[in-house]
Structures are given as C-alpha cells and as structure tokens.
Motif scaffolding. Structure first.
Motif, short mmCIF file in Angstrom:
data_model
loop_
_atom_site.label_atom_id
_atom_site.label_comp_id
_atom_site.label_asym_id
_atom_site.label_seq_id
_atom_site.Cartn_x
_atom_site.Cartn_y
_atom_site.Cartn_z
N UNK A 31 0.86 -1.18 0.00
CA UNK A 31 0.00 0.00 0.00
C UNK A 31 0.90 1.23 0.00
N UNK A 32 0.71 2.10 -1.00
CA UNK A 32 1.55 3.29 -1.04
C UNK A 32 0.88 4.45 -0.32
N UNK A 33 1.52 5.60 -0.38
CA UNK A 33 1.04 6.75 0.40
C UNK A 33 -0.23 7.36 -0.17
N UNK A 34 -0.63 6.93 -1.36
CA UNK A 34 -1.90 7.39 -1.92
C UNK A 34 -2.98 6.32 -1.82
N UNK B 158 -0.38 3.06 4.51
CA UNK B 158 0.81 2.55 3.84
C UNK B 158 1.46 1.40 4.60
N UNK B 159 1.94 0.43 3.84
CA UNK B 159 2.56 -0.74 4.44
C UNK B 159 2.40 -1.94 3.53
N UNK B 160 2.18 -3.10 4.15
CA UNK B 160 2.07 -4.35 3.41
C UNK B 160 0.83 -5.10 3.86
N UNK B 161 0.22 -5.81 2.93
CA UNK B 161 -0.93 -6.67 3.24
C UNK B 161 -0.61 -8.07 2.72
N UNK C 121 3.37 0.26 7.66
CA UNK C 121 4.75 0.71 7.55
C UNK C 121 5.22 1.29 8.87
N UNK C 122 6.40 0.88 9.32
CA UNK C 122 6.93 1.36 10.58
C UNK C 122 7.61 2.71 10.40
#
Length: 249
Positions: A159-162, A200-203, A220-221
């Motif tokens: 997942x990006x910042x948008x 944002x992060x991972x799924x 996201x950390x």
C-alpha cells in the motif's frame, strides 16, 4: 550510456533471479522479459555498476519459439516496463521451457557453489513434489493448474502513500494496481480485489490448508528521525495526503 537508453541485444543465457544474460561491448547486461536465443530491444534501467547493467525488454526483434503472450497481461512486453508488476518473471515462456531454464539455473548453482559435478535434479509442478505429473486443475491446496497458474497460497501486496494496493513493480517500491493475480489461487485473487482503506505498508494474503483467506495487515513502521526516508515522509505530499483512504486494487 544512461538509464532510458535503448540497446539491441542478443540474449545468450538465463541467470539467477529471473533475468537473462546478454552482452554489450563485453559488459554483461541482465535483461528482464527475454528468452535465450532471442534478439531484443531493451531499455537500460541501471548503469551504475561497472561490472554489469540491467535492462527491460521493450520489443522482441527475433522471437524464440518458446515465447507466448504473458500469462499476466499487466506484465506483458506490450506494457511500459515501469508499469509492469514484478513476481512472474517467466510468465512469457512456455511452461515446459520454463522448467528447462529453472533446472539450468539450479544445476549451475549446485555446480558452482555446491561443488556438485553432475547434479541430478528435477523440476515438478507446484504442489507435486512427488513428481506425479500433471497437477490438473488448481484448487485451494496450492496445486498448480495445467497451465502453471493458481498455485500461490500466499501473496504479499503493498500500500503506497496514496492508498494504491498491489504488487511492486520489478526492482522497485512503486505499487502497481492490477485487477488480477493469475499465479495466486482464485480465492486469494477474489479477496485482493476487495481490499481498500489501508494505511501505507504491506498486506499479506494467506490461504491455509483448512480454507479461507487470512488478511494480515503490516503497517509501515516509522523511520528513525533524521533518516532519508523520514525526511521524505515529512515533505509536502500533494495527493499523498489521501494515504489512509485506500483504493480498490
């Protein structure tokens, strides 16, 4: 030469990591989307190292008999390289030839790094480690379909910042939205299409033997203050202000 420049290359071999080998004026060029024996036009993507460059195929000038339309339309050579999702490096190659090439890579590694002079290896369909032959139609057990698809029971999306959700582009942290995941089981693909609204992060999508699909969210950390990533995160984002709202993949 610089990234973005085009080269016409003769592809001679396969290498570890889903890339193929060509040479330009003596320098090794690792090419994505090629097949040994082909002549291709490739766009340079990385020329920073003296020992080798990297490139993506943008046109096939002399095609191998083993080439087929990519099983993942989003990753086909007709799509601009920057917009192709990673994760299906051999999808443009006939299934039997994929196994020939993968065996070549494995045997080379065993010989060069393991000291095995004559490796005795076989490549079987996913979910068919016993070498029972064609796996037939895929099911939720992760058995590979006869066309080499529908065997992945675990997929990581980003997942990006948008709020865009999808796989990364090859060798990139850029998220590519795509409506299908042909290597994944049908159940995982269906769940992936319904995802939205993540930060944002991972799924991770995981399908255990007992059935169902688990959705594991890994935000996201935060980066340590003063790091390059943290400084970029603090900069004005424009449309990135919508990061938490998500988008359907």
């Amino acid at each position: 030469m610089q990234p973005g420049d085009l080269l016409d290359l003769d592809v001679t071999d396969v290498a570890h990591g889903g890339v193929f080998v060509a040479r330009h004026e003596g320098r090794v060029v690792f090419v994505e989307g090629a097949i040994p024996g082909e002549r291709v036009r490739a766009e340079l993507t990385d020329t920073a190292k003296a020992a080798f460059w990297r490139a993506d195929v943008v046109d096939v000038l002399d095609a191998s008999a083993h080439r087929r339309p990519h099983v993942w339309a989003a990753a086909d050579v007709s799509v601009p390289p920057a917009e192709r999702p990673g994760g299906a490096d051999f999808g443009h190659i006939d299934l039997d030839e994929q196994r020939v090439l993968k065996k070549r890579v494995l045997d080379d590694a065993l010989t060069r790094f393991g000291g095995v002079s004559e490796p005795e290896t076989t490549i079987s369909p996913a979910g068919d480690a016993g070498g029972r032959g064609d796996a037939g139609d895929a099911d939720s057990s992760g058995a590979e379909a006869s066309d080499g698809l529908r065997w992945r029971t675990r997929v990581s999306l980003h997942v990006d910042e948008e709020g865009r959700i999808g796989p990364f582009a090859a060798r990139s942290h850029r998220v590519i939205e795509t409506p299908d995941l042909p290597l994944a089981t049908a159940e995982i693909e269906e769940v992936a299409r319904s995802l939205e609204g993540f930060v944002p992060g991972r799924v991770d999508l995981v399908q255990p033997d007992e059935g169902g699909v688990r959705v594991i969210v890994r935000p996201e950390q935060p980066r340590p203050e003063g790091s390059e990533r943290a400084e970029r995160a603090d900069a004005p984002r424009g449309r990135g202000a919508r990061a938490g709202r998500g988008a359907r993949s």
